[in-house]
Enzyme design. Sequence first.
Site, PDB file in Angstrom:
ATOM      1  CE  LYS A 102      59.947  37.244  88.453  1.00 41.21           C
ATOM      2  NZ  LYS A 102      61.069  36.453  88.953  1.00 41.21           N
ATOM      3  CB  SER A 137      53.617  47.824  97.477  1.00 39.34           C
ATOM      4  OG  SER A 137      53.375  48.422  96.237  1.00 39.34           O
ATOM      5  NE  ARG A 138      59.434  42.843  98.505  1.00 37.94           N
ATOM      6  CZ  ARG A 138      59.476  42.540  97.200  1.00 37.94           C
ATOM      7  NH1 ARG A 138      58.348  42.338  96.535  1.00 37.94           N
ATOM      8  NH2 ARG A 138      60.615  42.419  96.583  1.00 37.94           N
ATOM      9  CG  LEU A 139      50.258  46.128 102.625  1.00 42.51           C
ATOM     10  CD1 LEU A 139      51.225  46.568 103.718  1.00 42.51           C
ATOM     11  CD2 LEU A 139      49.381  47.315 102.219  1.00 42.51           C
ATOM     12  CG  HIS A 140      53.930  40.140 101.384  1.00 39.13           C
ATOM     13  ND1 HIS A 140      53.953  40.284 100.017  1.00 39.13           N
ATOM     14  CD2 HIS A 140      55.178  40.464 101.817  1.00 39.13           C
ATOM     15  CE1 HIS A 140      55.164  40.666  99.634  1.00 39.13           C
ATOM     16  NE2 HIS A 140      55.922  40.789 100.705  1.00 39.13           N
TER      17      HIS A 140
END
Length: 233
Positions: free
Chosen positions: A22, A204-207
């Site tokens: 997700k 985009s996993r740029l948490h």
Amino acid sequence: MSDAIDPDRIDAAVEHALTRRKDYGAERLDEADAAADPIAQFDRWLAEADERGVYEPNGMVLGTVDADGTPSSRTVLLRGVDDRGFVFYTDRSSRKGRALAAHPTATLLFPWYPVHRQVIVTGAVLPVDDAESDAYWSTRPYGSRIAATASRQSEPIASRTELEARVAELEEQYPGVDEVRRPERWGGYRLRPWRMEFWQGRTSRLHDRLVYARDRGATDAADGAWRLERLQP
Ligand SMILES: Cc1cc2nc3c(=O)[nH]c(=O)nc-3n(C[C@H](O)[C@H](O)[C@H](O)COP(=O)(O)O)c2cc1C
């Protein structure tokens, strides 16, 4: 029961998990919005996890270190949190209890997957005093009291039947709820945090990862002030 492992089935399960990958939502965690006090920030996120329907948002994974250095983890329930720290209840003669006696330091991980959030708390652990454990014990229903008394948590037992026989014996011995007194080995622990990390999943996993940390003083009053720092995701 067959020991055979079907590699095709494992591949299919991994494939299925990957296709469900997700992209996390548009929510963010900014320094400007974060509370100055990490306990206040935790309260806010706990309330939001609850409002948004996270199942048992007070469930947390307690990580400890055994006397020989082996790590171990298990879920326990958060039963209270305030400026003094995070409280949970257990059998102090259990594996976790023995680990905490050897290394009174632990982590608590709140895995709030449905809201794309995680909180990890690290700190020193101390038993809560008897009066506080008694007060919590008095809120527990009869069955839970009997179970805690019957079970020597983490010790092997020959069979379920043996455990149930012990329960039946105790029920006969103590027919009323108030008769089932708190076993001495059962009680609370309080984790006093020195590090609290808040993780917000983002696109985009740029948490976002914000960490509150403070220096540990010799006494609670001597603890340093909280500092806030951003970590790379
Ligand atoms: C949702 C959930 C909540 C739990 N809550 C507690 C708890 O509050 N206290 C406790 O001692 N064990 C709790 N357990 C059981 C522990 O995970 C664990 O099996 C038990 O405490 C023994 O751990 P140990 O052998 O590592 O000491 C819970 C388990 C689950 C899945």
